[in-house]
Design an enzyme around this catalytic site. Structure first.
Site, PDB file in Angstrom:
ATOM      1  N   ASP A  89     -40.974  26.946 -66.990  1.00 23.49           N
ATOM      2  CA  ASP A  89     -41.107  26.954 -65.535  1.00 23.49           C
ATOM      3  C   ASP A  89     -39.845  26.506 -64.815  1.00 23.49           C
ATOM      4  O   ASP A  89     -39.798  26.539 -63.580  1.00 23.49           O
ATOM      5  CB  ASP A  89     -42.279  26.065 -65.110  1.00 23.49           C
TER       6      ASP A  89
ATOM      7  N   ASP B 141     -46.129  34.822 -67.607  1.00 25.04           N
ATOM      8  CA  ASP B 141     -45.398  34.268 -66.465  1.00 25.04           C
ATOM      9  C   ASP B 141     -43.906  34.120 -66.759  1.00 25.04           C
ATOM     10  O   ASP B 141     -43.065  34.167 -65.847  1.00 25.04           O
ATOM     11  CB  ASP B 141     -45.944  32.887 -66.094  1.00 25.04           C
TER      12      ASP B 141
END
Length: 408
Positions: free
Chosen positions: A116, A178
């Site tokens: 992330d 993601d």
């Protein structure tokens, strides 16, 4: 003759009634709305050094979260502020964007925590550098790209997404869909003074993901699990979808956005064809005459399942770009029309926070299996919504929607 005239009149009226709503979309009006909502949020924040994360359906104010490496959405609020500054050219908005971006600086000197880092740093510092040219911001992005690359396993061919899930779930090397979005920071760094190997890492990750992370029809697993010793693919599972075999809407949105970006960066038509495949499946599964999906296309209680406005915002932004990259004029037109109709629907009273909440959008679904952020306003939905609006304004002005992300 009278019958001919009436026939022509019917055709004209029928055509007008069935014309896509795209022609009436007032992008400046909706960007002004975003600016209004941004300032409502800034008023709520006051002097608190925290980030707005979500607003549950039953509440009217943002849930604020502390800034830490474990808060994967920390970069979206600064990114929203930079897009709002780009739209308004108001220096007060630039000051707010600078303030919240600088709050993330402690995250930029930590060892790799998970994938992330791309969301956290490129959405914030990447947009900051794009709009200001501040060399400090550029170096932070370059450093973050090097840190993210440390999670790449050359035996597997992908970046490890969640080190913290290796033992609890027995996922020796896990990669989530993601992660495709975070490759953009590696590509950008490779073109702007970083190690050229970052390009190879990003492309290898995209190739390996394309090979193992998808079912035959183009639908993806949320998580792909690999053997760290042999590099072999072990299995595909879900984490935030309904089941391992179902089509989780936001996961498919990440794939559409990710492979569009990878084609832009590599110009390899294999990635363009794959972007088309994952896009066409998504569009074919949308509810009839609607453009915001249910949170999972295969959830058992449709039509009584929550929607996911965040997926629609991500796809709208991606398709505005894909429509400009296409080598097929018919597909380019189809994708552009779909993207604008997504924006039309997201900009309707049904999906706008309006006077009730300071968010841009309502009705996103974060993590349904855990009952987290179900039917809520969520910061990343707002980020991709304003990104899509800015991209659309560029598109109608004849500018490439991601032109400013080219070499600095």
């Amino acid at each position: 003759m009278k019958n001919v005239i009436w026939g022509l009149a019917f055709i004209i009226i029928f055509s007008a009634c069935n014309r896509k709503q795209t022609e009436a979309f007032e992008v400046d009006k909706h960007l002004a709305y975003c600016d209004k909502q941004v300032h409502r949020t800034l008023t709520e924040l006051g002097n608190r050094k925290m980030m707005p994360r979500n607003i549950p359906d039953s509440l009217t104010h943002w849930k604020l979260v502390p800034i830490g490496i474990g808060e994967w959405t920390a970069g979206f609020w600064p990114g929203i502020l930079w897009y709002n500054y780009e739209s308004t050219e108001n220096m007060n908005n630039a000051d707010a964007a600078t303030f919240y971006t600088d709050l993330l600086e402690p995250l930029t000197v930590l060892p790799p925590y998970d994938h992330d880092l791309g969301f956290q740093i490129f959405c914030s510092y990447g947009n900051a550098y794009r709009l200001t040219g501040n060399e400090k911001y550029k170096q932070i992005v370059l450093n973050a790209a090097d840190t993210l690359a440390l999670l790449f396993n050359p035996k597997v061919g992908t970046i490890l997404s969640w080190p913290r899930e290796v033992e609890p779930n027995n996922w020796p090397h896990n990669t989530i869909m993601d992660n495709m979005i975070n490759l953009e920071m590696l590509y950008w760094a490779a073109k702007n003074g970083g190690d050229k190997k970052l390009y190879d890492i990003a492309t290898k990750h995209a190739e390996t993901t394309m090979k193992h992370h998808f079912r035959e029809d183009g639908g993806n697993y949320h998580v792909a699990v690999y053997d760290t010793i042999t590099g072999d693919f072990i299995k595909g599972v879900t984490h935030q979808g309904y089941a391992d075999s179902t089509l989780w809407a936001r996961g498919q949105a990440w794939a559409i956005y990710g492979y569009t970006m990878v084609y832009r960066e590599t110009q390899d038509k294999t990635f363009l064809r794959f972007a088309e495949k994952v896009t066409d499946l998504y569009l074919s599964r949308l509810p009839k005459d609607e453009y915001v999906p249910f949170w999972d296309f295969d959830a058992p209680n449709i039509p009584n399942e929550p929607r996911d406005a965040s997926a629609a915002a991500i796809v709208a932004s991606a398709l505005l770009e894909l429509s400009q990259l296409e080598d097929n004029k018919e597909k380019a037109k189809e994708y552009k029309t779909a993207a604008i109709n997504m924006l039309v629907e997201l900009s309707s009273d049904k999906y706008q926070g309006g006077d009730c909440k300071p968010s841009f959008l309502l009705h996103s679904t974060g993590h349904w299996p855990k009952g987290s952020e179900v039917d809520a306003a969520i910061n990343y939905a707002d980020y991709y919504y304003i990104e899509a609006l800015v991209r659309y304004k560029k598109l109608i002005s004849g500018i490439k929607v991601t032109e400013n992300f080219k070499d600095a």
